[in-house]
Write an enzyme that holds these catalytic residues in place. Structure first.
Site, short mmCIF file in Angstrom:
data_model
loop_
_atom_site.label_atom_id
_atom_site.label_comp_id
_atom_site.label_asym_id
_atom_site.label_seq_id
_atom_site.Cartn_x
_atom_site.Cartn_y
_atom_site.Cartn_z
N HIS A 27 -7.40 0.78 -6.33
CA HIS A 27 -7.56 -0.10 -5.17
C HIS A 27 -8.14 -1.43 -5.68
CE1 HIS A 27 -7.77 -1.41 -1.17
NE2 HIS A 27 -8.71 -0.62 -0.68
N GLN A 29 -9.72 -4.25 -3.39
CA GLN A 29 -11.06 -3.90 -2.90
C GLN A 29 -12.11 -4.24 -3.94
OE1 GLN A 29 -12.02 -2.37 0.24
NE2 GLN A 29 -13.95 -3.17 -0.55
N ARG A 47 0.87 -1.19 0.00
CA ARG A 47 0.00 0.00 0.00
C ARG A 47 0.90 1.22 0.00
NH1 ARG A 47 -5.21 0.98 3.70
NH2 ARG A 47 -5.98 -0.29 1.97
N ASP A 77 -17.55 6.31 -1.03
CA ASP A 77 -16.26 6.22 -0.33
C ASP A 77 -16.05 7.57 0.34
OD1 ASP A 77 -13.64 5.58 0.46
OD2 ASP A 77 -12.78 5.91 -1.53
N CYS A 119 -16.29 0.88 0.86
CA CYS A 119 -15.05 0.14 1.13
C CYS A 119 -14.58 0.30 2.58
CB CYS A 119 -13.96 0.56 0.16
SG CYS A 119 -13.48 2.29 0.29
N ARG A 154 -12.95 -9.20 1.47
CA ARG A 154 -11.54 -8.88 1.23
C ARG A 154 -10.69 -10.13 1.45
NH1 ARG A 154 -9.78 -3.63 1.80
NH2 ARG A 154 -7.83 -4.49 0.99
#
Ligand code: NVA
Length: 314
Positions: free
Chosen positions: A128, A131, A101, A224, A264, A292
């Site tokens: 991402h 996700q 990340r 988000d 998310c 996930r």
């Protein structure tokens, strides 16, 4: 050439389908695959805050028979204390895969170019994709299918999640709309790539400014945070332009009656999503969070077993 997962379109439509099938299988039987058997290590590196990603990859690698090794980006100082290239060469001789990340997509591309083992994007400023595998698995579970489903993402249409919805949704043959205020629009190159993919899968990818128009008649509504990691200084100036995109019950009522809601996480109730929506009957947000684990396990197993990756060190 080592196969990596740096952006959603690193998986073709059939490969994305394979990974999602494997994720469903792993969800039903969590010990089904052990690609890291013999306790191969996987480096999990975090340059930005994390909760779900660290926990789901740590649990997932352990369930796949490997040893998860969390590396604190603040200690490692990749790119400052040591170049990304040298870090990649060192890690690639010691671990079976690298999950990172970080900030710019260029950093993870450089890592992938020098590691010699699969590299997985656990969120960059631009994408991402892990996700999205979880989101697609969740939509498939709740709607029965992906191809032809209409999905709208509300909020920061320039953020990593918007980009990933465009690419991954188009790959799955979905009709994806991203909807946000002027000044927060997707990278034109990402939108063009999503349109190109959609042309081959029967899906579509569009930007729609008006949030009511964007949500009307859709099967899935997602949102988000308005303030992604690294954008904290812009929190105050984003409040007014983003307010019309807040997902409350009034806005959700324009979607199909049985539409599902994704987020998310982390969520800011009263900002991008109302408490009675995220905690309401149409929310599948905590299935999405669980997924996930299953989706990332499937991705790692798929990458480790891919013929192009079998010869990788160690
Ligand atoms: N767009 C958000 C996603 C958090 C999981 C961020 O980058 O902070």
């Amino acid at each position: 050439m080592t196969r990596h997962f740096l952006r959603d379109d690193d998986l073709s439509p059939s490969e994305q389908h394979e990974v999602l099938e494997l994720a469903s299988r792993l969800k039903a039987d969590r010990g089904h695959k052990q690609p890291f058997g013999g306790a191969k290590a996987v480096a999990l590196i975090f340059d930005k805050p994390t909760l779900r990603t660290q926990v789901s990859f740590t649990a997932g690698v352990a369930e796949l028979g490997g040893m998860p090794m969390v590396v604190d980006g603040k200690l490692a100082q990749i790119g400052t204390r040591e170049s990304v290239e040298d870090t990649a060469r060192v890690l690639g001789r010691q671990v079976a895969a690298i999950v990172w990340r970080t900030y710019g997509q260029d950093r993870i591309e450089t890592m992938a170019g020098h590691a010699g083992v699969p590299v997985v994007n656990a969120l960059t400023d631009e994408f991402h994709p892990c996700q999205l595998l979880a989101d697609l698995l969740t939509v498939r579970e709740h709607r029965g299918t992906l191809a032809g489903q209409r999905l709208t993402f509300l909020g920061d249409a320039a953020c990593n999640m918007a980009h990933s919805y465009l690419l991954a949704g188009a790959t799955a043959g979905m009709h994806v709309v991203v909807s946000g205020p002027e000044g927060y629009r997707p990278d034109p190159a990402v939108l063009a790539r999503a349109e190109e993919i959609a042309a081959s899968t029967g899906g579509s990818a569009r930007v729609v400014e008006d949030p009511v128009e964007a949500v009307t008649g859709v099967d899935v509504v997602s949102t988000d945070t308005w303030v992604s990691m690294g954008k904290e200084d812009e929190a105050a100036e984003r409040e007014a332009p983003f307010r019309p995109y807040s997902l409350d019950n009034a806005l959700l009522s324009h979607a199909k009656d049985d539409a599902v809601v994704l987020h998310c996480l982390p969520a800011y109730r009263g900002k991008e999503i109302a408490a009675d929506v995220i905690d309401g009957p149409q929310s599948v947000v905590f299935d999405e969070a669980e997924n996930r684990l299953h989706a990332q396990k499937a991705l790692l197993a798929w990458l480790l077993e891919h013929p192009e990756n079998r010869g990788d060190r160690p």
